[in-house]
Design a protein around this motif. Structure first.
Motif, PDB file in Angstrom:
ATOM      1  N   GLU A 138      23.089  39.707 -34.834  1.00  0.00           N
ATOM      2  CA  GLU A 138      23.866  38.472 -34.899  1.00  0.00           C
ATOM      3  C   GLU A 138      24.886  38.540 -36.036  1.00  0.00           C
ATOM      4  OE1 GLU A 138      23.484  35.901 -32.714  1.00  0.00           O
ATOM      5  OE2 GLU A 138      22.005  37.159 -31.700  1.00  0.00           O
ATOM      6  N   ILE A 139      26.081  37.997 -35.813  1.00  0.00           N
ATOM      7  CA  ILE A 139      27.126  37.986 -36.834  1.00  0.00           C
ATOM      8  C   ILE A 139      26.755  36.962 -37.910  1.00  0.00           C
ATOM      9  CG2 ILE A 139      29.549  37.501 -37.309  1.00  0.00           C
ATOM     10  CD1 ILE A 139      30.113  38.352 -34.388  1.00  0.00           C
ATOM     11  N   VAL A 140      26.723  37.443 -39.164  1.00  0.00           N
ATOM     12  CA  VAL A 140      26.383  36.583 -40.296  1.00  0.00           C
ATOM     13  C   VAL A 140      27.640  36.185 -41.054  1.00  0.00           C
ATOM     14  CG1 VAL A 140      25.120  36.480 -42.480  1.00  0.00           C
ATOM     15  CG2 VAL A 140      24.131  37.669 -40.529  1.00  0.00           C
ATOM     16  N   SER A 141      28.539  37.146 -41.282  1.00  0.00           N
ATOM     17  CA  SER A 141      29.770  36.897 -42.033  1.00  0.00           C
ATOM     18  C   SER A 141      30.905  37.712 -41.442  1.00  0.00           C
ATOM     19  CB  SER A 141      29.603  37.305 -43.501  1.00  0.00           C
ATOM     20  OG  SER A 141      28.558  36.602 -44.098  1.00  0.00           O
ATOM     21  N   LYS A 142      32.133  37.227 -41.653  1.00  0.00           N
ATOM     22  CA  LYS A 142      33.326  37.962 -41.228  1.00  0.00           C
ATOM     23  C   LYS A 142      34.205  38.194 -42.445  1.00  0.00           C
ATOM     24  CE  LYS A 142      33.507  36.429 -36.475  1.00  0.00           C
ATOM     25  NZ  LYS A 142      34.395  36.075 -35.373  1.00  0.00           N
ATOM     26  N   PHE A 143      34.834  39.386 -42.507  1.00  0.00           N
ATOM     27  CA  PHE A 143      35.703  39.764 -43.615  1.00  0.00           C
ATOM     28  C   PHE A 143      36.968  40.395 -43.060  1.00  0.00           C
ATOM     29  CE2 PHE A 143      31.266  40.283 -44.831  1.00  0.00           C
ATOM     30  CZ  PHE A 143      31.185  39.537 -45.991  1.00  0.00           C
ATOM     31  N   SER A 144      38.104  40.140 -43.709  1.00  0.00           N
ATOM     32  CA  SER A 144      39.335  40.804 -43.273  1.00  0.00           C
ATOM     33  C   SER A 144      39.302  42.281 -43.655  1.00  0.00           C
ATOM     34  CB  SER A 144      40.563  40.114 -43.872  1.00  0.00           C
ATOM     35  OG  SER A 144      40.510  40.155 -45.273  1.00  0.00           O
ATOM     36  N   SER A 145      38.661  42.588 -44.777  1.00  0.00           N
ATOM     37  CA  SER A 145      38.536  43.978 -45.220  1.00  0.00           C
ATOM     38  C   SER A 145      37.296  44.104 -46.088  1.00  0.00           C
ATOM     39  CB  SER A 145      39.778  44.388 -46.011  1.00  0.00           C
ATOM     40  OG  SER A 145      39.734  45.746 -46.323  1.00  0.00           O
ATOM     41  N   VAL A 146      36.618  45.232 -45.972  1.00  0.00           N
ATOM     42  CA  VAL A 146      35.410  45.459 -46.752  1.00  0.00           C
ATOM     43  C   VAL A 146      35.381  46.917 -47.204  1.00  0.00           C
ATOM     44  CG1 VAL A 146      33.477  46.257 -45.328  1.00  0.00           C
ATOM     45  CG2 VAL A 146      33.207  44.254 -46.627  1.00  0.00           C
ATOM     46  N   VAL A 147      34.919  47.146 -48.442  1.00  0.00           N
ATOM     47  CA  VAL A 147      34.736  48.494 -48.971  1.00  0.00           C
ATOM     48  C   VAL A 147      33.239  48.727 -49.112  1.00  0.00           C
ATOM     49  CG1 VAL A 147      35.150  50.052 -50.905  1.00  0.00           C
ATOM     50  CG2 VAL A 147      36.924  48.439 -50.210  1.00  0.00           C
ATOM     51  N   ILE A 148      32.755  49.816 -48.537  1.00  0.00           N
ATOM     52  CA  ILE A 148      31.329  50.133 -48.561  1.00  0.00           C
ATOM     53  C   ILE A 148      31.126  51.397 -49.384  1.00  0.00           C
ATOM     54  CG2 ILE A 148      29.334  50.764 -47.167  1.00  0.00           C
ATOM     55  CD1 ILE A 148      30.672  49.195 -44.857  1.00  0.00           C
ATOM     56  N   ARG A 149      30.269  51.298 -50.385  1.00  0.00           N
ATOM     57  CA  ARG A 149      29.987  52.441 -51.236  1.00  0.00           C
ATOM     58  C   ARG A 149      29.147  53.462 -50.467  1.00  0.00           C
ATOM     59  NH1 ARG A 149      28.995  52.847 -57.438  1.00  0.00           N
ATOM     60  NH2 ARG A 149      27.839  54.796 -57.470  1.00  0.00           N
ATOM     61  N   GLY A 150      29.570  54.712 -50.534  1.00  0.00           N
ATOM     62  CA  GLY A 150      28.970  55.771 -49.729  1.00  0.00           C
ATOM     63  C   GLY A 150      27.500  56.014 -49.951  1.00  0.00           C
ATOM     64  N   ASP A 151      26.987  55.775 -51.175  1.00  0.00           N
ATOM     65  CA  ASP A 151      25.568  56.062 -51.404  1.00  0.00           C
ATOM     66  C   ASP A 151      24.646  55.033 -50.758  1.00  0.00           C
ATOM     67  OD1 ASP A 151      26.055  54.000 -53.189  1.00  0.00           O
ATOM     68  OD2 ASP A 151      25.124  54.988 -54.896  1.00  0.00           O
ATOM     69  N   ASN A 152      25.198  53.984 -50.163  1.00  0.00           N
ATOM     70  CA  ASN A 152      24.401  53.003 -49.424  1.00  0.00           C
ATOM     71  C   ASN A 152      24.393  53.258 -47.924  1.00  0.00           C
ATOM     72  OD1 ASN A 152      23.568  51.314 -51.587  1.00  0.00           O
ATOM     73  ND2 ASN A 152      25.646  50.526 -51.695  1.00  0.00           N
ATOM     74  N   VAL A 153      25.222  54.185 -47.459  1.00  0.00           N
ATOM     75  CA  VAL A 153      25.378  54.428 -46.025  1.00  0.00           C
ATOM     76  C   VAL A 153      24.210  55.256 -45.490  1.00  0.00           C
ATOM     77  CG1 VAL A 153      26.815  55.524 -44.255  1.00  0.00           C
ATOM     78  CG2 VAL A 153      27.887  54.271 -46.138  1.00  0.00           C
ATOM     79  N   VAL A 154      23.575  54.749 -44.435  1.00  0.00           N
ATOM     80  CA  VAL A 154      22.524  55.486 -43.738  1.00  0.00           C
ATOM     81  C   VAL A 154      23.147  56.264 -42.584  1.00  0.00           C
ATOM     82  CG1 VAL A 154      20.393  55.285 -42.411  1.00  0.00           C
ATOM     83  CG2 VAL A 154      20.761  53.828 -44.406  1.00  0.00           C
ATOM     84  N   TYR A 155      23.987  55.575 -41.783  1.00  0.00           N
ATOM     85  CA  TYR A 155      24.715  56.263 -40.711  1.00  0.00           C
ATOM     86  C   TYR A 155      25.979  55.494 -40.340  1.00  0.00           C
ATOM     87  CZ  TYR A 155      22.687  53.072 -37.195  1.00  0.00           C
ATOM     88  OH  TYR A 155      22.299  51.982 -36.464  1.00  0.00           O
ATOM     89  N   VAL A 156      26.888  56.224 -39.701  1.00  0.00           N
ATOM     90  CA  VAL A 156      28.117  55.639 -39.147  1.00  0.00           C
ATOM     91  C   VAL A 156      28.139  56.019 -37.680  1.00  0.00           C
ATOM     92  CG1 VAL A 156      30.640  55.582 -39.221  1.00  0.00           C
ATOM     93  CG2 VAL A 156      29.330  55.913 -41.340  1.00  0.00           C
ATOM     94  N   SER A 157      28.236  55.037 -36.818  1.00  0.00           N
ATOM     95  CA  SER A 157      28.268  55.278 -35.384  1.00  0.00           C
ATOM     96  C   SER A 157      29.622  54.895 -34.820  1.00  0.00           C
ATOM     97  CB  SER A 157      27.172  54.450 -34.704  1.00  0.00           C
ATOM     98  OG  SER A 157      27.217  54.632 -33.314  1.00  0.00           O
ATOM     99  N   PRO A 158      30.366  55.893 -34.287  1.00  0.00           N
ATOM    100  CA  PRO A 158      31.677  55.573 -33.690  1.00  0.00           C
ATOM    101  C   PRO A 158      31.536  54.839 -32.369  1.00  0.00           C
ATOM    102  CG  PRO A 158      31.366  57.966 -33.855  1.00  0.00           C
ATOM    103  CD  PRO A 158      30.130  57.300 -34.328  1.00  0.00           C
TER     104      PRO A 158
END
Length: 72
Positions: free
Chosen positions: A52-72
Motif C-alpha cells: 500500500e502507498i504510504v507516502s509520495k515524493f517528487s524525488s528521493v535519495v536512497i543510501r546504498g548501504d540500506n538497499v537489499v535489492y533493486v527490481s527493474p
C-alpha cells in the motif's frame, strides 16, 4: 558474458523500479541516477508498506548501504 550489477542499473535508468530496503521498507519510482556505492535517486517515488502507498515524493535519495535489492 554476464552483466555486472551496475550495468543492470544503467539499463534501468529512466524506467520504473522497486527498491527494497533494510527494515522491510520499499520505494517505487523512476530511477534517475546511481553511483558505485549504489546510492540511488528516484523521481516520482512512492513509499510502500505491505503493498500500500504510504507516502509520495517528487524525488528521493536512497543510501546504498540500506538497499537489499533493486527490481527493474
Amino acid at each position: 558474458m554476464a552483466n555486472r550489477p551496475l550495468d543492470i542499473l544503467n539499463n534501468a535508468l529512466d524506467t520504473p523500479v522497486i527498491v527494497r530496503l533494510k527494515g522491510a521498507r520499499e520505494f517505487r519510482g523512476e530511477l534517475k541516477g546511481y553511483d558505485i556505492h549504489m546510492n540511488l535517486v528516484l523521481d516520482n517515488a512512492e513509499e510502500l508498506r505491505e503493498g500500500e502507498i504510504v507516502s509520495k515524493f517528487s524525488s528521493v535519495v536512497i543510501r546504498g548501504d540500506n538497499v537489499v535489492y533493486v527490481s527493474p
